[in-house]
Design a protein around this motif. Sequence first.
Motif, PDB file in Angstrom:
ATOM      1  N   VAL A  61       0.656  -0.895   7.533  1.00 22.94           N
ATOM      2  CA  VAL A  61       1.045  -0.720   8.714  1.00 22.94           C
ATOM      3  C   VAL A  61       3.155  -1.129   8.099  1.00 22.94           C
ATOM      4  O   VAL A  61       3.037  -1.462   6.982  1.00 22.94           O
ATOM      5  CB  VAL A  61       1.514  -2.413   9.047  1.00 22.94           C
ATOM      6  N   PRO A  62       3.548   0.141   8.517  1.00 26.63           N
ATOM      7  CA  PRO A  62       4.954   0.657   7.637  1.00 26.63           C
ATOM      8  C   PRO A  62       5.829  -1.366   8.125  1.00 26.63           C
ATOM      9  O   PRO A  62       5.933  -0.880   9.114  1.00 26.63           O
ATOM     10  CB  PRO A  62       5.574   1.901   8.544  1.00 26.63           C
ATOM     11  N   VAL A  63       6.951  -0.705   7.777  1.00 27.91           N
ATOM     12  CA  VAL A  63       7.735  -2.210   7.201  1.00 27.91           C
ATOM     13  C   VAL A  63       8.188  -1.809   6.573  1.00 27.91           C
ATOM     14  O   VAL A  63       8.698  -1.227   6.422  1.00 27.91           O
ATOM     15  CB  VAL A  63       7.146  -3.790   6.486  1.00 27.91           C
ATOM     16  N   SER A  64       9.615  -2.235   6.331  1.00 30.40           N
ATOM     17  CA  SER A  64      11.296  -2.028   5.961  1.00 30.40           C
ATOM     18  C   SER A  64      11.036  -2.186   4.770  1.00 30.40           C
ATOM     19  O   SER A  64      10.783  -3.707   4.219  1.00 30.40           O
ATOM     20  CB  SER A  64      12.018  -2.370   6.694  1.00 30.40           C
ATOM     21  N   ALA A 109       0.504  -1.279   0.090  1.00 35.49           N
ATOM     22  CA  ALA A 109      -0.195  -0.307   1.044  1.00 35.49           C
ATOM     23  C   ALA A 109       0.735   0.868   0.172  1.00 35.49           C
ATOM     24  O   ALA A 109       0.332   2.269  -0.119  1.00 35.49           O
ATOM     25  CB  ALA A 109      -0.616  -0.232   1.368  1.00 35.49           C
ATOM     26  N   THR A 110       2.533   1.591  -1.072  1.00 32.22           N
ATOM     27  CA  THR A 110       2.668   2.166  -0.116  1.00 32.22           C
ATOM     28  C   THR A 110       2.249   3.371  -1.596  1.00 32.22           C
ATOM     29  O   THR A 110       2.551   2.215  -2.642  1.00 32.22           O
ATOM     30  CB  THR A 110       4.474   2.204  -0.514  1.00 32.22           C
ATOM     31  N   PRO A 111       2.368   4.589  -1.273  1.00 37.30           N
ATOM     32  CA  PRO A 111       1.748   5.715  -1.920  1.00 37.30           C
ATOM     33  C   PRO A 111       3.034   5.764  -3.277  1.00 37.30           C
ATOM     34  O   PRO A 111       3.938   5.809  -2.990  1.00 37.30           O
ATOM     35  CB  PRO A 111       2.343   7.156  -1.224  1.00 37.30           C
ATOM     36  N   THR A 112       2.568   5.698  -4.521  1.00 34.30           N
ATOM     37  CA  THR A 112       3.469   5.706  -6.118  1.00 34.30           C
ATOM     38  C   THR A 112       3.860   7.086  -5.804  1.00 34.30           C
ATOM     39  O   THR A 112       3.612   8.390  -5.665  1.00 34.30           O
ATOM     40  CB  THR A 112       2.308   5.544  -6.893  1.00 34.30           C
ATOM     41  N   THR A 113       5.162   7.484  -5.787  1.00 36.52           N
ATOM     42  CA  THR A 113       5.998   8.985  -6.105  1.00 36.52           C
ATOM     43  C   THR A 113       6.491   9.010  -7.331  1.00 36.52           C
ATOM     44  O   THR A 113       6.542   8.090  -8.240  1.00 36.52           O
ATOM     45  CB  THR A 113       6.919   8.618  -5.336  1.00 36.52           C
ATOM     46  N   THR A 114       6.370  10.041  -8.157  1.00 35.38           N
ATOM     47  CA  THR A 114       6.984  10.297  -9.529  1.00 35.38           C
ATOM     48  C   THR A 114       8.780  10.457  -9.470  1.00 35.38           C
ATOM     49  O   THR A 114       9.251  10.710  -7.991  1.00 35.38           O
ATOM     50  CB  THR A 114       6.975  11.502  -9.999  1.00 35.38           C
ATOM     51  N   ALA A 143      14.323  14.306  -5.638  1.00 32.30           N
ATOM     52  CA  ALA A 143      14.128  15.794  -4.413  1.00 32.30           C
ATOM     53  C   ALA A 143      14.402  15.638  -3.604  1.00 32.30           C
ATOM     54  O   ALA A 143      15.382  15.926  -2.948  1.00 32.30           O
ATOM     55  CB  ALA A 143      12.965  16.219  -5.451  1.00 32.30           C
ATOM     56  N   ALA A 144      14.293  14.273  -3.360  1.00 36.35           N
ATOM     57  CA  ALA A 144      13.706  13.765  -2.058  1.00 36.35           C
ATOM     58  C   ALA A 144      15.463  13.624  -1.532  1.00 36.35           C
ATOM     59  O   ALA A 144      15.806  14.038  -1.072  1.00 36.35           O
ATOM     60  CB  ALA A 144      13.450  12.720  -1.808  1.00 36.35           C
ATOM     61  N   VAL A 145      15.683  13.071  -2.159  1.00 33.72           N
ATOM     62  CA  VAL A 145      17.203  12.493  -1.953  1.00 33.72           C
ATOM     63  C   VAL A 145      18.282  13.670  -2.074  1.00 33.72           C
ATOM     64  O   VAL A 145      18.640  13.606  -1.071  1.00 33.72           O
ATOM     65  CB  VAL A 145      17.252  11.032  -3.185  1.00 33.72           C
ATOM     66  N   GLU A 153      10.699  14.136   2.434  1.00 36.66           N
ATOM     67  CA  GLU A 153      11.578  12.465   2.563  1.00 36.66           C
ATOM     68  C   GLU A 153      10.350  11.688   1.730  1.00 36.66           C
ATOM     69  O   GLU A 153       8.435  11.770   1.683  1.00 36.66           O
ATOM     70  CB  GLU A 153      10.981  12.155   3.904  1.00 36.66           C
ATOM     71  N   PRO A 154      11.061  10.659   1.198  1.00 38.11           N
ATOM     72  CA  PRO A 154       9.886   9.799   0.662  1.00 38.11           C
ATOM     73  C   PRO A 154       8.790   8.945   1.486  1.00 38.11           C
ATOM     74  O   PRO A 154       9.380   8.780   2.339  1.00 38.11           O
ATOM     75  CB  PRO A 154      10.939   8.673  -0.036  1.00 38.11           C
ATOM     76  N   ALA A 155       8.036   8.274   0.572  1.00 34.78           N
ATOM     77  CA  ALA A 155       6.786   7.638   1.880  1.00 34.78           C
ATOM     78  C   ALA A 155       7.175   7.121   2.065  1.00 34.78           C
ATOM     79  O   ALA A 155       8.035   5.946   1.370  1.00 34.78           O
ATOM     80  CB  ALA A 155       5.764   7.482   0.746  1.00 34.78           C
ATOM     81  N   PRO A 156       6.824   6.198   3.704  1.00 36.98           N
ATOM     82  CA  PRO A 156       7.498   4.728   4.595  1.00 36.98           C
ATOM     83  C   PRO A 156       6.787   3.723   2.804  1.00 36.98           C
ATOM     84  O   PRO A 156       5.903   3.341   3.078  1.00 36.98           O
ATOM     85  CB  PRO A 156       7.186   4.855   5.781  1.00 36.98           C
TER      86      PRO A 156
END
Length: 263
Positions: free
Chosen positions: A183-186, A92-97, A103-105, A111-114
């Motif tokens: 749930v956030p996971v690694s 369920a991680t949101p997609t990012t362009t 830019a986040a790097v 920060e990139p979404a977890p």
Amino acid sequence: MAGHHLPPEPAGHHHGGKGVHADDLKPASRGRRFGYGYGRGGGGDSARAVSFAVLVLLLAAGITALVLYVVYRPSHPTLAVTSAAVLSLYNATPTTTPGATAAAVAGAGPEPAPTLLAASFQFTLVIRNPSARSAARYDRLTAYVAYRGEAVTAPAAMPPLAQDPDTAVEVAPVLGGGVAAPVPVSPDTAAALAADAAYGVLALRVVVLGRVRFVSGPFRSGWHSMYARCDMLVGVRKVGDGGVAGGEAGAPLLSSPSCNVDI
């Protein structure tokens, strides 16, 4: 005829030197002798009797406590998993362009979404109280599912349970909710889970936390922390978009679940 007279006794015959007086040959007074004996030994005999009685009472109490402990000693409850169902499982991680990620790097953007994982399972758990004379009471029970040592569902509360001696209780909690909350996971866990789902086998662990107390006849123990877990292999069927087929049919248990309960 002249009378015969004994020569006079020497002076000091009865009172001095080595002479023996008639009073010296008389036995000692019986009352004085026995009175002296009782006065000397009576207190010691009483103290010894009291000490012996106390020792006997302590020994009897210790034997009674040991017998009660052996008779009413409770056994640890056991846990078993008899069925499993995978209701939903997807990333369920949101997609990012790509621009936002770059830019986040570079530090110019947020920060990139977890990494988020949405998972929902239902397991049938059998909790057994093997004690023949002790009832069990469970409280503050929560359960969750873990994968590779990391929780993939939020802890779900379970109702309190009461068990009579030598009985079993069956519960079927839904872990992760009907509509799975992410749930956030690694990232490594998410990647490994996706690979195992593609292969069709998931190594899952069901964890049950809470506290338990035992009631044995007139005795009632304090609350003890309980940590139970079951490891199992669950078969799944992969669908599109990295998800896993869900539903009420259930997923096959590919191995006999190994369960342990620590108190």
